[in-house]
Design a protein around this motif. Structure first.
Motif, PDB file in Angstrom:
ATOM      1  N   LEU A   3       0.815  -1.220   0.000  1.00 28.72           N
ATOM      2  CA  LEU A   3       0.000   0.000   0.000  1.00 28.72           C
ATOM      3  C   LEU A   3       0.843   1.262   0.000  1.00 28.72           C
ATOM      4  N   SER A   4       2.101   1.140   0.384  1.00 28.18           N
ATOM      5  CA  SER A   4       2.884   2.379   0.471  1.00 28.18           C
ATOM      6  C   SER A   4       3.031   3.038  -0.895  1.00 28.18           C
ATOM      7  N   ALA A   5       2.857   2.244  -1.955  1.00 28.66           N
ATOM      8  CA  ALA A   5       2.914   2.846  -3.285  1.00 28.66           C
ATOM      9  C   ALA A   5       1.883   3.960  -3.415  1.00 28.66           C
ATOM     10  N   TYR A   6       0.721   3.750  -2.796  1.00 26.75           N
ATOM     11  CA  TYR A   6      -0.323   4.782  -2.861  1.00 26.75           C
ATOM     12  C   TYR A   6       0.103   6.048  -2.137  1.00 26.75           C
ATOM     13  N   ILE A   7       0.825   5.821  -1.041  1.00 20.20           N
ATOM     14  CA  ILE A   7       1.285   6.996  -0.294  1.00 20.20           C
ATOM     15  C   ILE A   7       2.263   7.785  -1.150  1.00 20.20           C
ATOM     16  N   TYR A   8       3.163   7.039  -1.802  1.00 21.77           N
ATOM     17  CA  TYR A   8       4.115   7.760  -2.658  1.00 21.77           C
ATOM     18  C   TYR A   8       3.369   8.482  -3.768  1.00 21.77           C
ATOM     19  N   LEU A   9       2.412   7.812  -4.339  1.00 22.31           N
ATOM     20  CA  LEU A   9       1.644   8.442  -5.416  1.00 22.31           C
ATOM     21  C   LEU A   9       0.986   9.719  -4.909  1.00 22.31           C
ATOM     22  N   SER A  10       0.388   9.607  -3.730  1.00 24.99           N
ATOM     23  CA  SER A  10      -0.323  10.794  -3.256  1.00 24.99           C
ATOM     24  C   SER A  10       0.656  11.910  -2.929  1.00 24.99           C
ATOM     25  N   THR A  11       1.826  11.536  -2.435  1.00 22.80           N
ATOM     26  CA  THR A  11       2.826  12.577  -2.184  1.00 22.80           C
ATOM     27  C   THR A  11       3.226  13.263  -3.489  1.00 22.80           C
ATOM     28  N   VAL A  12       3.405  12.438  -4.500  1.00 21.93           N
ATOM     29  CA  VAL A  12       3.771  13.013  -5.798  1.00 21.93           C
ATOM     30  C   VAL A  12       2.658  13.931  -6.295  1.00 21.93           C
ATOM     31  N   LEU A  13       1.423  13.466  -6.167  1.00 23.18           N
ATOM     32  CA  LEU A  13       0.306  14.298  -6.609  1.00 23.18           C
ATOM     33  C   LEU A  13       0.265  15.607  -5.834  1.00 23.18           C
ATOM     34  N   THR A  15       2.701  17.105  -4.432  1.00 23.05           N
ATOM     35  CA  THR A  15       3.797  17.975  -4.859  1.00 23.05           C
ATOM     36  C   THR A  15       3.474  18.626  -6.199  1.00 23.05           C
ATOM     37  N   ILE A  16       2.916  17.828  -7.090  1.00 19.61           N
ATOM     38  CA  ILE A  16       2.553  18.408  -8.392  1.00 19.61           C
ATOM     39  C   ILE A  16       1.562  19.546  -8.179  1.00 19.61           C
ATOM     40  N   GLY A  17       0.568  19.288  -7.331  1.00 19.65           N
ATOM     41  CA  GLY A  17      -0.421  20.326  -7.048  1.00 19.65           C
ATOM     42  C   GLY A  17       0.246  21.582  -6.515  1.00 19.65           C
ATOM     43  N   ALA A  18       1.160  21.379  -5.575  1.00 22.04           N
ATOM     44  CA  ALA A  18       1.834  22.539  -4.987  1.00 22.04           C
ATOM     45  C   ALA A  18       2.629  23.279  -6.051  1.00 22.04           C
ATOM     46  N   LEU A  19       3.293  22.511  -6.919  1.00 21.03           N
ATOM     47  CA  LEU A  19       4.081  23.169  -7.963  1.00 21.03           C
ATOM     48  C   LEU A  19       3.176  23.934  -8.913  1.00 21.03           C
ATOM     49  N   VAL A  20       2.052  23.352  -9.211  1.00 20.66           N
ATOM     50  CA  VAL A  20       1.104  24.051 -10.090  1.00 20.66           C
ATOM     51  C   VAL A  20       0.724  25.389  -9.465  1.00 20.66           C
ATOM     52  N   ILE A  28      -7.433  29.936 -12.529  1.00 24.69           N
ATOM     53  CA  ILE A  28      -8.224  28.705 -12.523  1.00 24.69           C
ATOM     54  C   ILE A  28      -7.305  27.498 -12.385  1.00 24.69           C
ATOM     55  N   ILE A  29      -6.187  27.571 -13.094  1.00 22.52           N
ATOM     56  CA  ILE A  29      -5.250  26.441 -13.036  1.00 22.52           C
ATOM     57  C   ILE A  29      -4.636  26.353 -11.644  1.00 22.52           C
ATOM     58  N   VAL A  30      -4.288  27.502 -11.094  1.00 24.31           N
ATOM     59  CA  VAL A  30      -3.754  27.518  -9.729  1.00 24.31           C
ATOM     60  C   VAL A  30      -4.743  26.848  -8.791  1.00 24.31           C
ATOM     61  N   PHE A  31      -5.971  27.224  -8.995  1.00 26.97           N
ATOM     62  CA  PHE A  31      -7.042  26.699  -8.169  1.00 26.97           C
ATOM     63  C   PHE A  31      -7.149  25.179  -8.318  1.00 26.97           C
ATOM     64  N   MET A  32      -6.987  24.734  -9.544  1.00 31.28           N
ATOM     65  CA  MET A  32      -7.040  23.289  -9.768  1.00 31.28           C
ATOM     66  C   MET A  32      -5.862  22.614  -9.088  1.00 31.28           C
ATOM     67  N   GLY A  33      -4.748  23.303  -9.024  1.00 37.18           N
ATOM     68  CA  GLY A  33      -3.607  22.758  -8.287  1.00 37.18           C
ATOM     69  C   GLY A  33      -3.974  22.509  -6.836  1.00 37.18           C
ATOM     70  N   VAL A  34      -4.668  23.468  -6.255  1.00 38.09           N
ATOM     71  CA  VAL A  34      -5.088  23.305  -4.862  1.00 38.09           C
ATOM     72  C   VAL A  34      -5.996  22.091  -4.725  1.00 38.09           C
TER      73      VAL A  34
ATOM     74  N   ALA C 198      -4.420  23.292   2.396  1.00 41.11           N
ATOM     75  CA  ALA C 198      -4.062  21.987   1.832  1.00 41.11           C
ATOM     76  C   ALA C 198      -2.839  21.435   2.558  1.00 41.11           C
ATOM     77  N   PHE C 199      -1.910  22.298   2.870  1.00 40.59           N
ATOM     78  CA  PHE C 199      -0.750  21.848   3.634  1.00 40.59           C
ATOM     79  C   PHE C 199      -1.171  21.335   5.004  1.00 40.59           C
TER      80      PHE C 199
END
Lengths: 99, 380, 509, 509, 121
Positions: A3-13, A15-20, A28-34, C198-199
């Motif tokens: 299951l830890s794979a899901y945790i890594y996935l969610s962390t990656v997601l 991070t992507i959101g934060a970067l967005v 709107i895109i910023v908002f979608m990042g959130v 979110a954080f």
């Protein structure tokens, strides 16, 4: 299944959101990042629920959805009002307030 | 300081999580290849139904309007749809210069392929024996099967709005917007009408819901929900009198104005498959699914509800909804958009809400649950 | 089997009253005629808040405990913070309702949906429209603020955070004048606020992964034992802190503060500056003192550095500002640092000093912004320092009150600001954070420079500008006088409130 | 001992007087008379209180103690020894004189300006009494800091053209020092016994702190006092402030307020940190001597007479500090006496110079010349004051300066000798200044329109000259008042006087 | 091998995708091609298309309002479903809580209705 794979996935997601949020200029895109960040949290919650063998995480995820929905509503309203006044959804165009 | 909460911190933790999503119907004897075979079977069933329903619709409306309808291809024109399909494939596939190319292709693909998925959870019959395995006549079932239908419908709605938006032209955009607004407006009332069903069935699994209608079809005790569901199902599938998203009087062709050839065909196909899905769902939720109707169902301890018989009853019930669709199209004019939204927001939703509360209270008063005491509640 | 949670309705009566008031406000908003709205809403809101305060003092105080399935704690700090929020929001609300001669609250836009400068806007002005939704919004925000420090569960904390934030996002975009600026402030606040929450949420999720529950007591128990997911504790903690530090506007999460403070309608700025800080610090107290107390070696240094950075950055950036709202915004960053100084001290004294400082800060901030709203130039608020030049002669009372509040901000003795600073610094020094106290006093000295520069402008500057001071109604007057009196009172006889804070600083665990 | 809370009454009368003035309607015409009345009442009360004081006891008398902020360990504790009494008397005598001197400073123009001016003066008086009477470190600090506000406004609002900058400079210097002291105050509490009266001076003397802590605490206090005193190299605010202030304000500022610095050194630095005081003595002595010489040299070079007087004060404060840190009974008695004397002398210099400036409209020395024949009385009294400043035998300052030098010589002969050259320099700057003003051709133009000393001004100068003479010829009562207190202080430090013939070896602590 | 409930759905989806993709591909390959600039322009009922079409046009605010309201109600339904399914077990407390929840959600709905947020003209 590990299951830890899901945790890594969610962390990656997350991070992507934060970067967005940090890198994109369209509100709107910023908002979608959130929203992506919030959903990453949901994924983690459900995974942890499975890991711990209790339902708390799933219940939490429901609540997070509610909050995310409320946030969408308010956010959309704010973005709309500013868009209608300025005809632009770029963060950079909102520049009346400067240091 | 008074200690109040006699609450054990692990109360929630004590509730065990089912570690695999075991469906309610018994699929334990179904190997994956059998699932594949069933999938192909249901797929073919759906495609054939579409071929038939288009012909059926045109013939029926023809009759209602005192004209013959299609009658050239095949006996009584039954191959008409096939011919139309072939014609569509032969047509030129135009992509407008303004269009967003990727989305323009993706949208019909989404609509066309996702339409099938929902049907996978609809039980078409009881357990049968196939290739030495005992398996239900249902592709699959999950504890949240009904939710899955709504979820897929939600994703499919993107197909419409993306089609409208990616066309890069005014009418499709408006059509796409309209169709989205329409779908989400009616989805709420539809969702609320389902609540009553879940309350009575105690499950969201379709096979469970069918099983719960052993004695009564939910259409009777939950008649209001049934009515709301039927109305919203028409709204959800953008069918007349609610086909405002493609109202040719105002919007050319609505969201698919710019589409041609098989891309347009996919929208066409999607619409009909969706009709079958919602009709199938209505059957499952309100009309007792594959169970035989009353006098027949009572024969020999429900003999006619078992095995392959289910497909017959299911198909009949589903087609009665299809007939209803066509009947509506033949008799009602298209409503105005404001009337449509008004009906959704100001009539269906408030009434559904009130109804949900009423059902909750009714349910709570049921002596078997007995939230208001175990004595019989004066009403019902 | 499902077990219904027991809820002590008396303990959460104040919360129920406030949320109920907010809902009734929403309904009234729908049914009242336009001309009735302002007065009805005002009285309803004030009555709600007063009733909640009364309920808090009379009922909830005798019903302390952990309730609602362990997710709400009504204990000393909760009641203290809640009482503070209620009192502050009463005067905040009064300041918001200032009408300045018109028939509608002056600070808020005629119609939030109308595009600035459009026909609709002019039409709304002609009809005397106003956004009276601010009253229910404020009540709901207050409800969220009250729930925030009471939450004994990270999820509830997150929800409370959103309940308090969402109305504020909207409120900050409703200024009557300079609407584009206001909308922009709202947008910035919203985007960054959502980002930070979110954080917070991800931090909560990680702690859930760590401990198997979001309940603070479960987390507290889990710290120190092997849970098998120990790597999640520190990141979780840091992410939570990020979310909370954002809300209080501490460095390095302070960037939104000046923009939002400047753009939002001035009374709203006062309200949110004061009440949000109180609520967020209340939640921080609970999180760090109850949930993460055992891991304090991990978070204390981090918060100490944040506190130091907030004080330094806040103080230094205050100096270069020329707009009063921005000055107060940057100073609020520095004040966040001061309050954090008390918070890192831990122990009971840390909690009580933090709460005292919050009280002091709240009661000087709201009247300060209320006063700013009274100074006008060509119809809109004059917030540039130069526009306030020579005001001491034209409006002696306003200038005197504002100067007094500035003295309090600077921490001059015999004002609440001094007592508060003393309290937090004493807590820090007593717990081996003397270096923070040193940075604190240096930062105070730096900020004092700008406050006195402002005072200089009031009294000693030239008077050749067209700034006018509008005569406030009883509402603002009441708010300002209350704030000033409390500021003075907490400076001269702080003992009762300190006693209250000290006796309240007992967390139920 | 009497039960009457004399000190509180002394404190309250001017404070209430100030409050009453503020509350009076705008343009209250009799503000000056009212304030003068209040100050005279205070004077009478102070004299009555002084009569209760039994001369010869080194301990604190007229002690009052009320619990104030028990949570911080703060008591409202007042009490006086000889030094404090003398300083209080100095204050209450100077305030009415200043009020008379400042009679025409601010016109009664129907605004609140005049009321504000005299109210600030009265408030300042209250604070001065408080700061000298406080026997609780926290209370002392409160007065110490709060005092800045009235002075700030007195300079900033009523001073000369560059008043705003001068006021800010004054304030920031003092505030910075004060805030550093605040950390030390807090630290002191933590090393002290704590409790609800942990700030009481009696609980804090005789602590064995030792080590770096004591040195740091000492520095915290000393820096604040050095800035206040003012000592080289942190004196730079004084000339500016004294120049821009009205003469009456300058008198209170230099004559009384700065004494708080030296008073604080005696009472706090020496008594609470004896070890650190001795550790720091060499440096302080060097700084003091530097102040003497530096102040004097700069005074010689001044062209602005207010600046000149300010620099003479720096020089004189050098003497006072020198005497204090020489730590012999003689030198400290000299210093404390000097504190009184310097008060009168500076008052006379500032006020009389102020009279000249009021007539000529210029502070530049070169603008005068031959004024002996224009305003003989003023120039004459100026000479007397000047002679007092240069410590002419027979006038007041002589006794104290002599005592300081003699006392210092017992232990630090070199410092005493260098310091003594300051006397010579004093003669230079005073006499050169007077010469430039008094001698030369009579400026006919000016003489025609310029009046000599008015009756009001005579009332100002007469008591001062009387004080010169009294203290010059018969300082015994004052010395009797001071000496026991000095002895007590030295006991706390643990220093005994070096026997005259034996080599200087006194430290037994 | 364990039965996985979502696997058949995946098969089904794959079939759908194959069919849709296949027929669309076939249409693209088989269909005739005769390019014409006018043909690929945006459809405007025969008149010359105006330059700003999609992004430039303003979308009526009603659509946004509807979307926002939908989100709220969708969430409401989200909570109703698990409640309905577990209704027999959750007890009277949850029943009352749900009624309260429904009421609270109805309040903004009533507000929006009374302020004309639901009018389509």
């Amino acid at each position: 299944m590990d299951l830890s794979a899901y945790i890594y996935l969610s962390t990656v997601l997350f991070t992507i959101g934060a970067l967005v949020v940090l890198l994109r200029r369209n509100t709107i895109i910023v908002f979608m990042g959130v929203e992506l960040m919030l959903n990453a949290c949901n994924l983690s919650l459900i995974t942890f629920a499975r890991m711990h063998g209790n339902l708390d995480g799933q219940v939490y995820a429901l609540f997070v959805m509610v909050v995310a929905a409320a946030e969408v509503v308010v956010g959309l309203a704010i973005i709309m009002s500013i868009y209608r006044a300025r005809r632009s959804a770029s963060v950079d165009d909102a520049n009346l307030l400067k240091l | 300081v008074t200690e109040l909460a006699a609450y054990s911190p692990t109360a929630l933790a004590a509730v065990p999580v089912p570690l695999s999503d075991l469906p309610v119907a018994d699929f334990s004897d179904t190997p994956w290849w059998l699932s594949l075979i069933k999938a192909v079977g249901i797929f073919v069933y759906l495609l054939l139904s579409v071929l038939v329903v288009i012909w059926f619709e045109r013939r029926l409306i023809g009759r209602m309007q005192q004209r013959p309808g299609p009658n050239r291809f095949g006996p009584i024109g039954i191959l008409q749809t096939l011919a139309d399909g072939l014609k569509l494939i032969m047509k030129e596939d135009v992509t407008p210069t303004n269009a967003d190319k990727v989305m323009f292709v993706l949208a019909p693909l989404m609509v066309g392929s996702l339409a099938f998925v929902s049907f996978g959870i609809i039980p078409m019959g009881g357990e049968v024996s196939m290739f030495g395995h005992t398996t239900p006549l249902q592709l699959t079932d999950t504890p949240v099967a009904t939710l899955l239908v709504l979820a897929v419908a939600g994703v499919a709605a993107y197909g419409f709005v993306l089609a409208g938006w990616s066309s890069g032209s005014t009418y499709p955009l408006l059509g796409g917007l309209r169709s989205t607004a329409q779908v989400i407006s009616y989805e709420i009332a539809m969702g609320l009408s389902l609540v009553a069903v879940f309350l009575y069935a105690g499950s969201m699994s379709t096979s469970q819901i069918v099983a719960a209608q052993d004695r009564w079809w939910f259409a009777f005790p939950l008649f209001f929900s049934f009515v709301v569901y039927v109305i919203t199902m028409v709204g959800e599938t953008n069918r007349l009198p609610f086909d405002l998203a493609e109202g040719e009087g105002e919007l050319g062709g609505g969201f698919h104005t710019e589409y041609s050839s098989m891309k347009f065909g996919m929208f066409f196909l999607g619409e009909y498959i969706n009709m079958f899905t919602v009709a199938g769902l209505a059957t499952t939720l309100f009309l007792g699914g594959y169970h035989a109707p009353w006098p027949i169902g009572a024969i020999n301890d429900g003999m006619f509800s078992e095995g392959w018989w289910g497909i017959l009853w299911f198909t009949l019930k589903m087609w009665s909804f299809i007939f209803f669709y066509v009947w509506l199209r033949g008799s009602l004019p298209r409503v105005r958009y404001d009337q449509f939204m008004k009906l959704g927001w100001k009539v269906l939703i408030p009434l559904s809400l009130v109804w949900v509360v009423a059902v909750i209270l009714m349910r709570a008063a049921d002596p078997s649950i007995g939230y208001f005491g175990s004595g019989r509640w004066p009403v019902i | 089997m499902f077990q219904a949670p027991q809820i002590d309705y008396l303990a959460i009566l104040p919360l129920i009253i406030v949320f109920g008031g907010g809902l009734i406000g929403c309904l009234l908003e729908g049914f009242l005629r336009r001309e009735q709205r302002v007065s009805t809403q005002l009285w309803l809101s004030v009555a709600t808040l007063v009733a909640a305060l009364v309920a808090l003092v009379w009922v909830a105080r005798d019903n302390m405990g952990i309730t609602a399935a362990g997710s709400v704690t009504i204990d000393g700090p909760t009641l203290m913070i809640q009482g503070l929020i209620l009192s502050l929001s009463i005067i905040g609300l009064l300041a918001m309702s200032e009408r300045l001669g018109g028939s509608t609250p002056d600070a808020f836009t005629q119609a939030g949906v109308s595009v600035p400068g459009s026909f609709e806007e002019r039409e709304a002005v002609r009809l005397g429209g106003t956004t009276t939704e601010v009253y229910p919004l404020t009540l709901l925000a207050v409800g969220g603020m009250m729930l925030f420090p009471a939450a004994n569960d990270l999820l509830l904390m997150f929800i409370a955070l959103e309940i308090l934030s969402l109305p504020l996002y909207v409120l900050s975009g409703l200024a009557r004048r300079r609407r584009l600026l206001s909308q922009e402030a709202s947008l910035k606040y919203f985007l960054l606020g959502a980002f930070s929450s979110a954080f917070f949420l991800f931090g909560a999720v990680l702690l859930y992964g760590y401990a198997g529950s979001m309940r603070l007591d479960v987390i507290a128990d889990a710290i120190g034992t092997e849970t098998g997911m120990d790597g999640l504790l520190i990141p979780g903690m840091l992410l939570l802190a990020t979310g909370l530090l954002f809300k209080v506007g501490a460095v390095p999460f302070h960037n939104w503060t000046p923009d939002v403070y400047q753009g939002a309608p001035t009374p709203v700025t006062g309200f949110m500056a004061a009440c949000t800080k109180v609520a967020a610090f209340g939640a921080m107290l609970r999180l760090f003192y109850v949930g993460l107390e055992a891991a304090r070696l991990d978070w204390q240094p981090v918060l100490a550095v944040v506190a130091a950075a907030s004080m330094i950055v806040g103080a230094v950036l205050t100096i270069v500002q020329t707009d009063l709202k921005r000055i107060l915004a940057y100073s609020s960053i520095a004040h966040a640092g001061f309050i954090l100084t008390g918070l890192v001290a831990l122990e009971q004294v840390g909690a009580s000093s933090t709460m005292f400082y919050l009280a002091a800060y709240g009661f000087m901030t709201i009247p300060a912004f209320a006063l700013i709203a009274l100074v006008r130039s060509a119809g809109s608020e004059a917030t540039h320092i130069s526009q306030w030049s020579g005001l001491g002669r034209r409006a002696p009372w306003l200038a005197a009150a504002f100067s007094f509040l500035l003295l309090a901000f600077a921490g001059i003795p015999l004002t609440s600001g001094f007592t508060g600073k003393f309290a937090v610094f004493a807590a820090a020094v007593a717990n081996d954070y003397a270096w923070l106290a040193v940075i604190g006093v240096l930062a105070s000295a730096v900020t004092a420079y700008i406050y006195f520069k402002v005072i200089v402008t009031f009294y000693f500057g030239d008077t050749s500008n067209d700034t006018v001071v509008v005569t406030p109604s009883a509402l603002t007057t009441f708010a300002v006088v209350t704030g000033v009196l409390v500021t003075l009172g907490l400076g001269i006889v702080p003992a009762p409130v300190l006693d209250l804070a000290a006796s309240a600083a007992q967390f139920l665990r | 001992m009497t039960d009457v809370p004399w000190l509180t009454i002394l404190l309250a009368v001017p404070a209430l007087g100030a409050l009453a003035l503020v509350l009076m309607p705008r343009g209250f015409a009799k503000a000056r008379e009212f304030a003068l009345g209040v100050s005279l009442v205070t004077l009478v009360l102070a004299v009555v209180a002084a009569l209760q004081f039994s001369v010869g006891g080194g301990e604190l008398q007229l002690v009052e103690e009320y619990s104030w902020i028990p949570q911080f360990g703060v008591t409202f504790a007042l009490g006086i020894d000889g030094i404090a009494l003398s300083m209080i008397l100095l204050s209450v005598i100077l305030v009415p004189i200043c009020l008379i001197a400042a009679w025409d400073d601010v016109p009664a123009d129907g605004t609140r300006r005049l009321q504000g001016y005299v109210a600030w003066m009265l408030l300042l008086e209250a604070m001065m009494i408080g700061v000298f009477a406080a026997t609780d470190v926290f209370l002392f600090y409160v007065f110490f800091e709060a005092m800045l506000v009235p002075v700030y406004f007195l300079i900033g609002q009523y001073g000369g053209p560059d008043r705003a900058r001068a006021a800010t400079k004054f304030l920031l210097y003092s505030l910075l020092g004060g805030l550093i002291m605040l950390v030390a105050v807090i630290g002191l509490y933590t090393v002290g016994p704590g409790g609800t009266d942990g700030f009481l001076l009696s609980n804090l003397t005789g602590l064995e702190i030792g080590g770096v802590t004591e040195k740091l605490l000492f520095l915290g206090f000393f820096i604040a006092f050095a800035i206040k005193a003012p000592m080289f190299p942190v004196h730079t605010w004084l000339p500016h402030a004294a120049t821009e202030a009205r003469p009456a304000t300058a008198v209170l500022l230099v004559g009384v307020l700065d004494k708080v610095g030296t008073f604080g050194m005696l009472r706090f630095c020496l008594q609470m940190f004896p070890e650190a005081s001795q550790w720091a003595t060499p440096v302080v002595i060097v700084l003091a001597v530097t102040s003497i010489i530096y102040g004097a040299l700069l005074a010689i070079g001044q062209t602005d007479m207010m600046r000149l007087i300010a620099f003479t004060s720096i020089s004189h404060f050098g003497f006072i500090v020198l005497g204090i840190f020489a730590m012999t009974t003689v030198s400290q008695t000299g210093s404390t006496l000097y504190m009184v004397n310097h008060g009168f002398t500076t008052a006379a210099l500032f006020l009389i110079a102020g009279m000249l400036i009021a007539r000529r409209g210029s502070r530049t020395i070169a603008d005068y010349g031959g004024w002996q024949r224009v305003t003989p009385l003023i120039v004459g009294t100026l000479l007397i004051s000047g002679l007092s400043a240069l410590a002419l035998p027979g006038l007041n300052a002589f006794v104290s300066e002599f005592l300081v030098i003699v006392g210092t010589f017992q232990r630090y002969p070199a410092a005493a000798i260098i310091g003594a050259t300051g006397v010579i320099l004093a003669a230079l700057y005073i006499l050169l200044w007077w010469q430039k003003i008094a001698t030369g051709p009579k400026p006919e133009e000016i003489a025609r329109t310029t009046r000599d000393m008015t009756t009001r001004e005579k009332f100002v100068v007469a008591p001062l000259i009387a004080a010169f003479l009294f203290l010059g010829f018969y300082p015994k009562p004052v010395i009797d008042l001071l000496e026991p207190a000095v002895t007590t202080t030295l006991q706390h430090v643990g220093v005994t006087d070096p026997a005259p013939a034996v080599s200087a070896e006194g430290s037994e602590g | 091998m364990d039965y996985h409930p979502y696997l058949p759905l995946l098969f089904f989806f794959a079939l759908g995708l194959l069919f849709a993709g296949g027929s669309m591909g076939a249409g693209a390959v088989i269909g005739q091609k005769s390019y014409n600039r006018a043909k690929s322009e945006a459809y405007e009922c025969g008149i010359q298309p105006t330059p700003q079409a999609a992004e430039g046009g303003r979308i009526p605010i009603k659509f946004y309002l509807t979307a926002m309201l939908f989100i709220i109600f969708d969430v409401e339904v989200l909570f109703l479903y698990p409640f309905a399914v577990a209704f027999d077990q959750v007890g009277l407390f949850s029943l009352l809580a749900m009624l309260l929840f429904l009421f609270v959600v109805s309040v903004p709905f009533v507000y929006e209705w009374s302020r004309g947020g639901l009018e389509w003209d």
